[in-house]
Design a protein around this motif. Structure first.
Motif, PDB file in Angstrom:
ATOM      1  N   MET A  62      44.608  46.501  39.920  1.00 36.79           N
ATOM      2  CA  MET A  62      44.462  45.126  39.485  1.00 36.79           C
ATOM      3  C   MET A  62      45.454  44.886  38.358  1.00 36.79           C
ATOM      4  SD  MET A  62      41.569  42.483  39.002  1.00 36.79           S
ATOM      5  CE  MET A  62      40.676  43.366  40.180  1.00 36.79           C
ATOM      6  N   THR A  63      46.699  44.985  38.685  1.00 39.51           N
ATOM      7  CA  THR A  63      47.749  44.816  37.686  1.00 39.51           C
ATOM      8  C   THR A  63      47.986  43.362  37.331  1.00 39.51           C
ATOM      9  OG1 THR A  63      49.415  44.813  39.422  1.00 39.51           O
ATOM     10  CG2 THR A  63      48.910  46.928  38.399  1.00 39.51           C
ATOM     11  N   ARG A  64      47.471  42.448  38.129  1.00 43.15           N
ATOM     12  CA  ARG A  64      47.732  41.032  37.887  1.00 43.15           C
ATOM     13  C   ARG A  64      46.890  40.469  36.748  1.00 43.15           C
ATOM     14  NH1 ARG A  64      47.671  42.673  42.780  1.00 43.15           N
ATOM     15  NH2 ARG A  64      45.534  42.227  43.200  1.00 43.15           N
ATOM     16  N   VAL A  65      45.839  41.150  36.357  1.00 35.53           N
ATOM     17  CA  VAL A  65      44.990  40.714  35.249  1.00 35.53           C
ATOM     18  C   VAL A  65      44.800  41.913  34.331  1.00 35.53           C
ATOM     19  CG1 VAL A  65      42.692  39.910  34.599  1.00 35.53           C
ATOM     20  CG2 VAL A  65      43.765  39.011  36.651  1.00 35.53           C
ATOM     21  N   ARG A  66      44.991  41.691  33.063  1.00 33.13           N
ATOM     22  CA  ARG A  66      44.844  42.807  32.117  1.00 33.13           C
ATOM     23  C   ARG A  66      43.361  43.143  31.951  1.00 33.13           C
ATOM     24  NH1 ARG A  66      48.730  44.478  28.506  1.00 33.13           N
ATOM     25  NH2 ARG A  66      47.003  44.869  27.109  1.00 33.13           N
ATOM     26  N   VAL A  67      42.980  44.331  32.382  1.00 37.09           N
ATOM     27  CA  VAL A  67      41.566  44.719  32.314  1.00 37.09           C
ATOM     28  C   VAL A  67      41.122  45.035  30.900  1.00 37.09           C
ATOM     29  CG1 VAL A  67      41.442  45.534  34.690  1.00 37.09           C
ATOM     30  CG2 VAL A  67      42.129  47.114  32.883  1.00 37.09           C
ATOM     31  N   ASP A  68      42.066  45.278  29.982  1.00 34.77           N
ATOM     32  CA  ASP A  68      41.695  45.587  28.606  1.00 34.77           C
ATOM     33  C   ASP A  68      41.659  44.350  27.709  1.00 34.77           C
ATOM     34  OD1 ASP A  68      44.412  45.178  28.679  1.00 34.77           O
ATOM     35  OD2 ASP A  68      44.939  46.923  27.468  1.00 34.77           O
ATOM     36  N   ASP A  69      41.860  43.175  28.293  1.00 34.62           N
ATOM     37  CA  ASP A  69      41.839  41.928  27.545  1.00 34.62           C
ATOM     38  C   ASP A  69      40.398  41.452  27.402  1.00 34.62           C
ATOM     39  OD1 ASP A  69      42.081  39.392  26.480  1.00 34.62           O
ATOM     40  OD2 ASP A  69      43.519  38.678  27.962  1.00 34.62           O
ATOM     41  N   PRO A  70      39.858  41.417  26.165  1.00 35.52           N
ATOM     42  CA  PRO A  70      38.456  41.003  25.990  1.00 35.52           C
ATOM     43  C   PRO A  70      38.227  39.524  26.301  1.00 35.52           C
ATOM     44  CG  PRO A  70      39.514  41.276  23.849  1.00 35.52           C
ATOM     45  CD  PRO A  70      40.511  41.730  24.894  1.00 35.52           C
ATOM     46  N   ASP A  71      39.271  38.736  26.340  1.00 35.93           N
ATOM     47  CA  ASP A  71      39.133  37.309  26.582  1.00 35.93           C
ATOM     48  C   ASP A  71      39.408  36.911  28.027  1.00 35.93           C
ATOM     49  OD1 ASP A  71      38.530  36.788  23.877  1.00 35.93           O
ATOM     50  OD2 ASP A  71      40.675  36.837  23.391  1.00 35.93           O
ATOM     51  N   VAL A  72      39.529  37.890  28.911  1.00 42.25           N
ATOM     52  CA  VAL A  72      39.839  37.568  30.297  1.00 42.25           C
ATOM     53  C   VAL A  72      38.627  36.894  30.954  1.00 42.25           C
ATOM     54  CG1 VAL A  72      39.148  39.769  31.319  1.00 42.25           C
ATOM     55  CG2 VAL A  72      40.916  38.419  32.413  1.00 42.25           C
ATOM     56  N   CYS A  73      38.908  35.904  31.760  1.00 41.92           N
ATOM     57  CA  CYS A  73      37.856  35.175  32.465  1.00 41.92           C
ATOM     58  C   CYS A  73      37.465  35.963  33.725  1.00 41.92           C
ATOM     59  CB  CYS A  73      38.400  33.798  32.841  1.00 41.92           C
ATOM     60  SG  CYS A  73      37.347  32.855  33.944  1.00 41.92           S
ATOM     61  N   GLY A  74      36.198  36.093  33.974  1.00 43.00           N
ATOM     62  CA  GLY A  74      35.724  36.812  35.157  1.00 43.00           C
ATOM     63  C   GLY A  74      36.212  36.192  36.457  1.00 43.00           C
ATOM     64  N   VAL A  75      36.343  34.877  36.477  1.00 42.51           N
ATOM     65  CA  VAL A  75      36.846  34.209  37.675  1.00 42.51           C
ATOM     66  C   VAL A  75      38.301  34.597  37.907  1.00 42.51           C
ATOM     67  CG1 VAL A  75      37.352  31.977  38.744  1.00 42.51           C
ATOM     68  CG2 VAL A  75      35.213  32.300  37.498  1.00 42.51           C
ATOM     69  N   ALA A  76      39.083  34.742  36.832  1.00 38.25           N
ATOM     70  CA  ALA A  76      40.481  35.152  36.963  1.00 38.25           C
ATOM     71  C   ALA A  76      40.580  36.552  37.566  1.00 38.25           C
ATOM     72  CB  ALA A  76      41.180  35.109  35.608  1.00 38.25           C
ATOM     73  N   VAL A  77      39.679  37.430  37.181  1.00 33.84           N
ATOM     74  CA  VAL A  77      39.664  38.781  37.738  1.00 33.84           C
ATOM     75  C   VAL A  77      39.335  38.726  39.231  1.00 33.84           C
ATOM     76  CG1 VAL A  77      38.540  41.043  37.645  1.00 33.84           C
ATOM     77  CG2 VAL A  77      39.047  39.818  35.528  1.00 33.84           C
TER      78      VAL A  77
END
Length: 116
Positions: A1-16
């Motif tokens: 899952m290189t398209r979304v940074r998994v270590d980003d605490p502000d990542v949106c679950g829908v984006a993942v």
């Protein structure tokens, strides 16, 4: 899952989730594999518009994302079978309500269209 940074605490679950199904063929392949394991040739016959190269690339991305399991049998000729992982099945089931919504939307759009 290189398209979304998994270590980003502000990542949106829908984006993942969207990153996991990003691409033209992933949702269709998820749907086909939900019915059971398939060999690559079976998938190609069921999706005749996809090239062998793109099918292989897409399945490898899905395998890398943990959605698909690739089983290679040591026989002549070689046999490869793809199936959904638990995560892939969970994603496919989570997409079912979205699919239902899409079908209802198509029905409404078709009903609103003037007759020719």
């Amino acid at each position: 899952m290189t398209r979304v940074r998994v270590d980003d605490p502000d990542v949106c679950g829908v984006a993942v989730a969207v990153a996991a199904i990003d691409g033209k063929w992933k949702t269709l392949l998820l749907w086909l594999l939900e019915a059971g394991p398939h060999r690559p040739g079976e998938l190609r016959r069921k999706v005749p518009r996809i090239s062998e190269k793109v099918l292989t690339q897409t399945l490898r991305e899905m395998e890398s994302d943990g959605l698909v399991h690739r089983e290679v049998y040591d026989v002549v000729p070689p046999k490869t079978v793809y199936s959904l992982t638990e995560s892939g099945l969970e994603l496919s089931q989570a997409l079912a309500p979205l699919s239902d919504w899409g079908h209802r939307r198509l029905d409404r759009l078709t009903a609103d269209r003037p007759a020719p």
